[in-house]
Design an enzyme around this catalytic site. Structure first.
Site, PDB file in Angstrom:
ATOM      1  N   ARG A   1      11.397   7.143   1.381  1.00 24.57           N
ATOM      2  CA  ARG A   1      11.173   5.711   1.174  1.00 24.57           C
ATOM      3  C   ARG A   1      12.360   5.166   0.409  1.00 24.57           C
ATOM      4  O   ARG A   1      12.795   5.776  -0.569  1.00 24.57           O
ATOM      5  CB  ARG A   1       9.880   5.434   0.407  1.00 24.57           C
ATOM      6  CG  ARG A   1       9.490   3.953   0.450  1.00 24.57           C
ATOM      7  CD  ARG A   1       8.190   3.678  -0.275  1.00 24.57           C
ATOM      8  NE  ARG A   1       7.041   4.316   0.357  1.00 24.57           N
ATOM      9  CZ  ARG A   1       5.788   4.194  -0.080  1.00 24.57           C
ATOM     10  NH1 ARG A   1       5.549   3.468  -1.164  1.00 24.57           N
ATOM     11  NH2 ARG A   1       4.800   4.797   0.535  1.00 24.57           N
TER      12      ARG A   1
ATOM     13  N   SER B   1       4.674   0.945   2.994  1.00 23.42           N
ATOM     14  CA  SER B   1       3.417   0.575   2.365  1.00 23.42           C
ATOM     15  C   SER B   1       3.522  -0.791   1.684  1.00 23.42           C
ATOM     16  O   SER B   1       3.767  -1.791   2.337  1.00 23.42           O
ATOM     17  CB  SER B   1       2.983   1.665   1.384  1.00 23.42           C
ATOM     18  OG  SER B   1       1.679   1.425   0.925  1.00 23.42           O
TER      19      SER B   1
ATOM     20  N   ASP C   1      -3.423  -3.644   1.631  1.00 22.36           N
ATOM     21  CA  ASP C   1      -1.970  -3.722   1.489  1.00 22.36           C
ATOM     22  C   ASP C   1      -1.357  -3.762   2.892  1.00 22.36           C
ATOM     23  O   ASP C   1      -2.083  -3.680   3.896  1.00 22.36           O
ATOM     24  CB  ASP C   1      -1.440  -2.566   0.634  1.00 22.36           C
ATOM     25  CG  ASP C   1      -1.604  -1.207   1.285  1.00 22.36           C
ATOM     26  OD1 ASP C   1      -2.396  -1.089   2.250  1.00 22.36           O
ATOM     27  OD2 ASP C   1      -0.943  -0.249   0.848  1.00 22.36           O
TER      28      ASP C   1
ATOM     29  N   ASP D   1       0.176  -1.817   5.001  1.00 23.22           N
ATOM     30  CA  ASP D   1      -0.085  -0.782   6.012  1.00 23.22           C
ATOM     31  C   ASP D   1      -1.552  -0.383   6.042  1.00 23.22           C
ATOM     32  O   ASP D   1      -1.923   0.593   6.695  1.00 23.22           O
ATOM     33  CB  ASP D   1       0.807   0.443   5.822  1.00 23.22           C
ATOM     34  CG  ASP D   1       0.527   1.193   4.537  1.00 23.22           C
ATOM     35  OD1 ASP D   1       0.178   0.548   3.535  1.00 23.22           O
ATOM     36  OD2 ASP D   1       0.654   2.436   4.524  1.00 23.22           O
TER      37      ASP D   1
ATOM     38  N   ARG E   1      -4.786   0.921   1.606  1.00 24.70           N
ATOM     39  CA  ARG E   1      -5.369   0.667   0.292  1.00 24.70           C
ATOM     40  C   ARG E   1      -6.278  -0.551   0.363  1.00 24.70           C
ATOM     41  O   ARG E   1      -6.171  -1.371   1.280  1.00 24.70           O
ATOM     42  CB  ARG E   1      -4.282   0.423  -0.756  1.00 24.70           C
ATOM     43  CG  ARG E   1      -3.305   1.570  -0.905  1.00 24.70           C
ATOM     44  CD  ARG E   1      -2.268   1.241  -1.954  1.00 24.70           C
ATOM     45  NE  ARG E   1      -1.177   2.201  -1.937  1.00 24.70           N
ATOM     46  CZ  ARG E   1      -0.664   2.781  -3.014  1.00 24.70           C
ATOM     47  NH1 ARG E   1      -1.153   2.488  -4.193  1.00 24.70           N
ATOM     48  NH2 ARG E   1       0.320   3.633  -2.914  1.00 24.70           N
TER      49      ARG E   1
ATOM     50  N   THR F   1      -1.135  13.924  -8.873  1.00 27.50           N
ATOM     51  CA  THR F   1      -1.113  12.551  -8.382  1.00 27.50           C
ATOM     52  C   THR F   1      -0.719  12.500  -6.911  1.00 27.50           C
ATOM     53  O   THR F   1       0.242  13.139  -6.497  1.00 27.50           O
ATOM     54  CB  THR F   1      -0.115  11.719  -9.189  1.00 27.50           C
ATOM     55  OG1 THR F   1      -0.385  11.895 -10.574  1.00 27.50           O
ATOM     56  CG2 THR F   1      -0.214  10.259  -8.840  1.00 27.50           C
TER      57      THR F   1
ATOM     58  N   LYS G   1      -5.884   8.282   2.416  1.00 32.96           N
ATOM     59  CA  LYS G   1      -6.500   7.032   1.990  1.00 32.96           C
ATOM     60  C   LYS G   1      -6.564   6.078   3.179  1.00 32.96           C
ATOM     61  O   LYS G   1      -5.670   6.049   4.028  1.00 32.96           O
ATOM     62  CB  LYS G   1      -5.754   6.419   0.818  1.00 32.96           C
ATOM     63  CG  LYS G   1      -4.275   6.160   1.007  1.00 32.96           C
ATOM     64  CD  LYS G   1      -3.661   5.670  -0.288  1.00 32.96           C
ATOM     65  CE  LYS G   1      -2.157   5.452  -0.166  1.00 32.96           C
ATOM     66  NZ  LYS G   1      -1.394   6.701  -0.058  1.00 32.96           N
TER      67      LYS G   1
END
Length: 600
Positions: free
Chosen positions: A57, A153, A310, A312, A315, A386, A424
């Site tokens: 990214r 994202s 969001d 994409d 979320r 995470t 997610k």
């Protein structure tokens, strides 16, 4: 033209100009050379985007340290080489590719397909923009060897990304990231024919899974509902925003599949727009600053619930109209609601599964509320590093052991309801949240009422999370180095507020140190390339400081985990605020380090 450049830089620039066939990025490099801008050329040429949070990214532009056609080609060539080494039958199983609506995403996806097809690997390429969760869903459904989603994202409009899913349909974890990176660097020369996107599109090994996967996704989602009659008859009016991303048409179909009446769209943000013209940041996690148009649309329609994806659509943010105004739920508050509802659904849909075989998962920086629910109800709670890449690979391990995974979440408004998608998923989350609200409404309760009830039953869990922006990596490293040598070498913070709050143990997942274990070694995986230190205090407060894997941020997370017997919630909030303020000032020194606080 490049003779005036230093030798090392000249070689890189000449190599780039030899490889790159995109007129725009070639011209960008040529302009830098003509201006003798060696500083900028070094910035974009001498480094290379490395695999981070399950892929790449970064900022779009020319150079090896940017997202562009050539980097996409080189990355895809390296990925398919590694894939065939690790999964030889990828040659028949194929790879899934999807993309969002950002600038260049459509082209990047097709250049990636070209590389895979030249290697003989079939490609299942979504013909239209799609939510990120549709890629892991297809990997699982089709038995594909891997998946790629071209997306950045919720990052700024200047960015793009390349997210990789493995054959288990979860995002890649070590050692795959370093293995792919190694294969990329072994052969940077674009293969003959790889730039010919038209040839890739007409290749017989290219197929479009969109219709088949959409039908299966919505069918499963609809079948998972407890009672579609409740959904169909709810008087609740939902307002939904796609935040200028891919989500609108997919959430429309999801609401239909679940039996709901149409929702109120935020018209100004309904259609995909890579410029994200109505928001400073296309990230509903930013809260009220990103939801102004949603509030206006909801108020105009007398709607009381806002669901915000969001760009994409992986979320989901939630806002609820209270007598006092709009409440934007934190990711941890949403996680508490989803976890409670997952348990209620389990009791009704899967009572034959013993609780000791049931699991929920959260990342270590997220609320411990699932652990509190698990202890009282008798199921299991697992904590991971995470990121959904860790949670979903843990879910795969549990599924392989015959366990039932109900739910996973991260405080950054990411939620996995069930195991149809091992990532997610903001589309299913929107529908499950709407279902929860509809069922609560039949009992005369709201989502906020239920959140209060959860805290009364399992203990109040209050968080104080935020971040600072810092573009200087050297400064970030110095900040964390000071944390590890606080007053003396290899010594951490022991207390704040003049000894009022004492540290009971420290865990450093960058170095692998954990003061709470017998051998002083952390049990969670260690990541030397990422900064992450957790301080546990004797008053049951936990504070974690870490760097972001995708943005120039230093993040801090804190939570006070109370028992049901601790009923003075205001005092708990004040105690947490005092403690966190002191930790931030002591360890981050925002003023001294010129850190930029989170925008209001």
């Amino acid at each position: 033209m490049t003779t005036a450049l230093p030798d090392d830089l000249r070689c890189k620039v000449e190599e780039w100009l030899q490889f790159d066939k995109n007129p725009s990025t070639r011209a960008e490099v040529e302009d830098m050379v003509a201006a003798n801008d060696t500083e900028k050329l070094r910035e974009v040429m001498m480094g290379r985007l490395l695999f981070g949070t399950a892929g790449l990214r970064g900022r779009m532009g020319a150079g090896y340290d940017r997202m562009n056609d050539l980097v996409i080609i080189q990355t895809s060539q390296g990925l398919v080489k590694y894939l065939l080494q690790m999964i030889p039958d990828a040659i028949s199983r194929g790879i899934v590719i999807g993309h969002d609506s950002r600038h260049n995403s459509h082209r990047f996806a097709r250049l990636a397909a070209s590389a895979f097809l030249l290697a003989g690997v079939p490609v299942h390429l979504y013909s239209k923009i799609c939510p990120t969760p549709f890629v892991p869903f297809a990997v699982k459904e089709l038995g594909a060897a891997a998946g790629v989603m071209v997306t950045a994202s919720h990052n700024p409009k200047e960015d793009n990304g390349y997210k990789v899913f493995w054959s288990n349909s979860a995002q890649i974890i070590p050692p795959h990231d370093s293995g792919i990176q190694s294969c990329i660097e072994q052969d940077l020369t674009p293969w003959p024919g790889v730039w010919d996107v038209d040839a890739a599109i007409s290749n017989p090994k290219l197929s479009d899974p969109l219709t088949d996967m959409s039908d299966k996704y919505y069918s499963r989602l609809g079948a998972s509902m407890l009672d579609k009659t409740v959904n169909a008859n709810t008087p609740l009016q939902f307002t939904v925003t796609a935040m200028h991303g891919v989500g609108h048409r997919y959430v429309v179909e999801a609401f239909k599949a679940a039996g709901f009446k149409p929702f109120v769209p935020v018209v100004e943000q309904m259609e995909p727009d890579p410029e994200f013209p109505t928001v400073r940041f296309p990230n509903p996690e930013e809260g009220k600053s990103a939801l102004d148009l949603s509030f206006a649309a909801a108020d105009a329609a007398a709607s009381t619930i806002i669901l915000a994806n969001d760009p994409d659509a992986d979320r989901l943010a939630l806002a609820l109209k209270l007598d006092s105004g709009w409440k934007v739920f934190t990711g941890n508050e949403e996680g508490a609601l989803f976890g409670w509802w997952a348990w209620q659904r389990y009791l009704k849909q899967q009572p034959q599964v013993a609780p000791q075989d049931v699991y929920m998962i959260a990342s270590t920086v997220s609320s411990k509320i699932l652990g509190a629910i698990a202890r009282k109800e008798g199921f299991n709670f697992e904590e991971t590093l995470t990121g959904f890449k860790w949670m979903c690979n843990k879910a795969c391990d549990l599924i392989d052991q015959g366990k039932t995974v109900l739910f996973a979440f991260e405080e950054a408004i990411g939620f996995m309801n069930g195991i149809e998608v091992l990532d997610k998923d903001g589309v299913s989350a929107a529908v499950v949240l709407a279902e929860m609200a509809a069922h609560l409404q039949t009992q005369g309760r709201t989502l906020h009422d239920q959140l209060i009830e959860i805290y009364k039953t399992y203990g109040y869990h209050v968080s104080n999370n935020s971040y600072f922006i810092c573009q200087d990596q050297e400064k970030i490293d110095k900040i964390f180095d000071r944390m590890r040598n606080f007053g003396a070498p290899k010594t951490y913070l022991t207390s704040v507020c003049g000894g009022k709050y004492n540290v009971s143990n420290v865990r450093d997942l960058t170095t692998g140190y954990d003061s709470s274990t017998a051998d002083k070694k952390a049990t969670l995986p260690v990541t030397p390339s990422a900064q992450m230190i957790t301080f546990c205090f004797s008053n049951s407060c936990v504070v974690t400081l870490r760097t972001s894997g995708t943005e120039p941020k230093i993040k801090y997370y804190s939570e006070m985990c109370a028992t049901p017997q601790q009923t003075d919630w205001v005092a708990l909030e004040e105690e947490l605020t005092e403690l966190v303020t002191a930790v931030v000032e002591e360890l981050l020194q925002p003023t001294l380090n010129n850190l930029i606080p989170k925008p209001e």
